[in-house]
Write a protein that holds these residues in place. Structure first.
Motif, short mmCIF file in Angstrom:
data_model
loop_
_atom_site.label_atom_id
_atom_site.label_comp_id
_atom_site.label_asym_id
_atom_site.label_seq_id
_atom_site.Cartn_x
_atom_site.Cartn_y
_atom_site.Cartn_z
N MET A 1 0.89 -1.19 -0.05
CA MET A 1 0.20 -0.08 -0.07
C MET A 1 0.94 1.30 -0.05
SD MET A 1 -3.10 0.80 2.53
CE MET A 1 -2.13 1.76 3.67
N VAL A 2 0.59 2.06 -0.95
CA VAL A 2 1.41 3.29 -0.95
C VAL A 2 0.43 4.61 -0.84
CG1 VAL A 2 2.94 4.87 -2.42
CG2 VAL A 2 3.18 2.23 -2.40
N ALA A 3 0.89 5.53 0.24
CA ALA A 3 0.00 6.49 0.31
C ALA A 3 0.32 7.74 -0.97
CB ALA A 3 0.42 7.29 1.67
N LEU A 4 -0.69 8.60 -1.12
CA LEU A 4 -0.46 9.37 -2.25
C LEU A 4 0.78 10.43 -2.30
CD1 LEU A 4 -2.05 10.37 -4.58
CD2 LEU A 4 -3.21 12.21 -3.29
N GLU A 5 1.00 10.81 -0.94
CA GLU A 5 2.35 11.60 -0.63
C GLU A 5 3.76 10.96 -0.85
OE1 GLU A 5 -0.29 11.39 1.02
OE2 GLU A 5 -0.03 11.47 3.04
N ASN A 6 3.58 9.61 -0.90
CA ASN A 6 4.82 8.88 -0.82
C ASN A 6 4.97 8.43 -2.37
OD1 ASN A 6 5.46 9.17 1.77
ND2 ASN A 6 4.33 7.47 2.52
N SER A 7 3.97 8.54 -3.40
CA SER A 7 4.30 8.05 -4.41
C SER A 7 5.50 8.61 -5.29
CB SER A 7 2.89 8.04 -5.30
OG SER A 7 2.87 9.48 -5.90
N ALA B 1 6.34 20.13 -2.30
CA ALA B 1 6.31 20.67 -0.99
C ALA B 1 5.00 20.68 -0.26
CB ALA B 1 6.52 22.08 -1.31
N ALA B 2 5.03 20.78 1.14
CA ALA B 2 3.68 20.67 1.88
C ALA B 2 2.74 21.55 1.42
CB ALA B 2 4.20 21.03 3.40
N GLU B 3 2.89 22.83 0.85
CA GLU B 3 1.86 23.59 0.52
C GLU B 3 1.25 23.30 -0.79
OE1 GLU B 3 4.81 24.63 1.12
OE2 GLU B 3 5.49 25.90 -0.65
N GLU B 4 2.02 22.35 -1.66
CA GLU B 4 1.71 21.82 -2.92
C GLU B 4 0.75 20.31 -2.72
OE1 GLU B 4 4.87 23.46 -6.14
OE2 GLU B 4 5.23 21.60 -4.97
N LEU B 5 1.34 19.96 -1.80
CA LEU B 5 0.53 18.34 -1.23
C LEU B 5 -0.84 18.71 -0.51
CD1 LEU B 5 3.18 16.07 0.30
CD2 LEU B 5 1.98 15.82 -1.59
N ARG B 6 -1.31 19.97 -0.11
CA ARG B 6 -2.40 20.07 0.63
C ARG B 6 -3.55 20.17 -0.27
NH1 ARG B 6 -1.28 24.66 3.05
NH2 ARG B 6 0.62 23.65 3.94
N PRO B 7 -3.49 20.88 -1.42
CA PRO B 7 -4.70 20.91 -2.17
C PRO B 7 -4.73 19.60 -3.12
CG PRO B 7 -3.08 22.23 -3.18
CD PRO B 7 -2.52 21.95 -1.70
N LEU B 8 -3.92 18.77 -3.31
CA LEU B 8 -3.77 17.39 -3.92
C LEU B 8 -4.21 16.45 -3.05
CD1 LEU B 8 -2.46 15.62 -6.37
CD2 LEU B 8 -0.61 15.06 -4.56
N ARG B 9 -4.07 16.49 -2.07
CA ARG B 9 -4.73 15.54 -0.97
C ARG B 9 -6.05 15.76 -0.82
NH1 ARG B 9 -1.83 16.27 3.70
NH2 ARG B 9 0.12 15.37 3.17
N ALA B 10 -6.66 17.24 -0.64
CA ALA B 10 -7.95 17.72 -0.54
C ALA B 10 -8.77 17.11 -1.79
CB ALA B 10 -8.01 18.86 -0.25
N LYS C 1 -3.21 2.73 -5.12
CA LYS C 1 -2.76 2.69 -3.53
C LYS C 1 -2.29 1.26 -3.30
CE LYS C 1 -4.80 3.69 0.84
NZ LYS C 1 -5.75 4.16 1.57
N ASP C 2 -3.21 0.47 -3.72
CA ASP C 2 -3.12 -0.93 -3.64
C ASP C 2 -3.57 -1.81 -4.62
OD1 ASP C 2 -2.30 -2.89 -1.88
OD2 ASP C 2 -3.93 -2.84 -0.53
N GLY C 3 -2.80 -2.88 -4.96
CA GLY C 3 -3.31 -3.70 -5.98
C GLY C 3 -2.60 -3.70 -7.12
N LEU C 4 -3.13 -3.91 -8.34
CA LEU C 4 -2.37 -4.01 -9.64
C LEU C 4 -3.78 -3.42 -10.86
CD1 LEU C 4 0.25 -4.79 -11.37
CD2 LEU C 4 -0.91 -7.03 -11.44
N VAL C 5 -2.80 -2.73 -11.64
CA VAL C 5 -3.82 -2.21 -12.62
C VAL C 5 -3.05 -2.70 -14.16
CG1 VAL C 5 -4.77 -0.39 -14.13
CG2 VAL C 5 -4.60 -0.51 -11.36
#
Ligand code: ADP
Length: 368
Positions: free
Chosen positions: A1-7, A14-23, A50-54
Motif C-alpha cells: 500500500m502506498v500513500a499518495l504523498e509517498n508515490s 512541498a507541503a503547500e503543494e501537497l495540501r490541495p492534492l490531498r484535498a 494505492k493498493d493492487g495492480l492495474v
C-alpha cells in the motif's frame, strides 16, 4: 500500500503543494476484473495506485486485448489523456482487487503549472513509459519476425520436398508395373533419379545454410582464368537446355586468387541459376571482369527484367525470395557467405534498360 504523498511522482512536492492534492484526491475501489476507465472515455483525471495492480490494455484486431503496461502501487496512470485533453486511448482494468486515488484534471493541471519539479517528474514518467513501450514493441516485432522466418523456412522446405516426392511416388508406381515397356520403365527410373537429385540439392542447401563456415573451408592459390573456364564449361549444357547463352565480355584474368574452388563454384551456379530463373523464355548471361586495388571483380549481368524493387533491400538475407513458386530464398545468402569467407564482397544493382547485375570482388593472393 502506498500513500499518495509517498508515490514517486508526488513525494517531491512541498507541503503547500501537497495540501490541495490531498484535498482533491478521492479513493476509489475496484474489484478484480473491473474496468477503471475504457478507451474513448474522457480524460477527466489521473490515477495513482494505492493498493493492487492495474493493467493498461488496448484492442488488437477485432477481439484480442493486449496488455502493454502493468501499474504497481505508487505508480500513476491515465496522465496522457489529461495532459493532451483527449479521450482515453487505452483501457485500465483492475488486475486484482485494487484501490486507487483519483485526482481531477483541473487539480493536476493547476499543480503542473505551479510546480516545475512536478512537470519535470511527469515528463520523466511519460518518457520512461514510452521507452518501455518501445522496448516491448520492438522485442515483440522481432519475435514475430523470427517466428515468421521459421514458418517460411518450414513452408518452403515442405513445398520443395513435396513436389519431387509426389513425382517419385507416381513414377515408381508406373515403373513398377511388370507389363510396362522396358524403355518407359527406364524413363521412369531416370525421372526418379532426377527428383532424388533435387531433394539432395535442397538438403545440401539447407545443411550449408545451417552449418555456417565449415572447418574444412580452405583457400588455395588458384588460377582464376582456369577456374572460370572450367565452371563455364560445367554451366553451359544446363543453360543451353533453357536457351540461355553465356557471353564473356572480356577474358578472365589469369591471376592467382586464394580460392576454395568448390565453394566459389556454388556462387557461379547460384548466380547462373537465378539469372536463368529470371529469363524463362531465353536470354543471355554476360560476364565481365575488372582488376583494381588488389581485387578482381566479376560481374554477372542478365537480360531478364532486373531485380524487383520489393526484394531489393533484402536480397542477400536468408529466406528472402520473390516472384518464384519454388524459391527458398537461400541462394544469395549462401553466395554472400561464401564470398565473405573469401574476404570479398558481393553486391547487386539494376540499371535502366538492363537486367540484374551481380558483382563480386575477390582479393588477389598476396604472393601473386
Ligand atoms: P531464391 O532464388 O530461392 O528465391 P535467392 O536468394 O537466390 O533465393 O534470390 C532471392 C531473390 O532475388 C529471388 O527470389 C529473385 O526475386 C531475386 N533475384 C535473384 N537473382 C535475380 C536476377 N538475376 N534477376 C532478377 N531477380 C533476381
Amino acid at each position: 500500500m502506498v500513500a499518495l504523498e509517498n508515490s514517486p511522482l508526488f513525494s517531491q512536492l512541498a507541503a503547500e503543494e501537497l495540501r490541495p492534492l490531498r484535498a482533491a484526491a478521492t479513493e476509489l475501489r475496484f474489484a478484480k476484473g473491473a474496468d477503471i476507465f475504457k478507451e474513448g472515455d474522457t480524460g477527466d483525471g489521473v490515477y495513482v495506485v494505492k493498493d493492487g495492480l492495474v493493467h493498461i490494455s488496448s484492442l488488437v484486431g477485432s477481439n484480442t486485448r493486449h496488455v502493454f503496461s502493468k501499474i504497481n502501487p505508487g505508480e500513476i496512470f491515465g496522465e496522457m489523456a489529461v495532459l493532451e485533453n483527449k479521450p482515453r486511448s487505452a483501457t485500465a482494468t483492475a488486475a486484482q482487487d485494487t484501490v486507487v486515488y483519483f485526482i481531477p484534471r483541473d487539480t493536476v493541471l493547476a499543480l503542473v503549472e505551479r510546480s516545475p519539479r512536478l512537470a519535470a517528474e511527469l515528463l520523466r514518467e511519460i518518457s520512461a513509459r514510452l521507452r518501455e513501450f518501445n522496448r516491448q514493441y520492438i522485442s515483440e516485432v522481432l519475435q514475430a519476425e523470427r517466428l515468421s522466418v521459421v514458418g517460411r523456412f518450414a513452408r518452403s522446405i515442405i513445398h520443395d520436398l513435396k513436389n519431387p516426392l509426389s513425382i517419385i511416388n507416381l513414377t515408381a508406381e508406373l515403373a513398377g508395373q511388370p507389363d510396362h515397356p522396358a524403355e518407359s520403365r527406364q524413363a521412369g527410373l531416370d525421372r526418379i533419379r532426377k527428383q532424388v537429385g533435387r531433394i539432395n540439392e535442397l538438403i545440401n542447401e539447407i545443411l550449408e545454410f545451417t552449418q555456417g563456415t565449415s572447418h574444412t573451408f580452405k583457400l588455395t592459390p588458384t588460377n582464376y582464368a582456369a577456374f572460370v573456364a572450367q565452371v563455364a564449361d560445367e554451366l553451359r549444357p544446363d543453360l543451353a537446355v533453357r536457351d540461355i547463352a553465356i557471353e564473356f565480355e572480356n577474358a578472365p584474368p589469369a591471376v592467382t586468387l586464394a580460392l576454395n574452388p568448390n565453394r566459389l563454384r556454388r556462387v557461379w551456379q547460384n548466380l547462373a541459376a537465378n539469372a536463368a530463373d529470371a529469363m524463362p523464355k531465353r536470354g543471355k548471361i554476360i560476364i565481365r571482369f575488372a582488376a583494381a586495388n588488389g581485387e578482381i571483380t566479376t560481374e554477372f549481368e542478365d537480360t531478364g527484367p532486373g531485380i524487383a524493387p520489393a526484394i531489393a533491400n533484402t536480397l542477400f538475407e536468408p529466406f528472402a525470395t520473390h516472384g518464384k513458386t519454388h524459391g527458398t530464398g537461400l541462394g544469395l545468402s549462401i553466395c554472400k557467405k561464401i564470398i565473405e569467407d573469401h574476404r570479398g564482397r558481393i553486391t547487386a544493382r539494376n540499371e535502366p534498360g538492363r537486367g540484374a547485375i551481380f558483382s563480386f570482388s575477390l582479393p588477389v593472393a598476396k604472393s601473386a
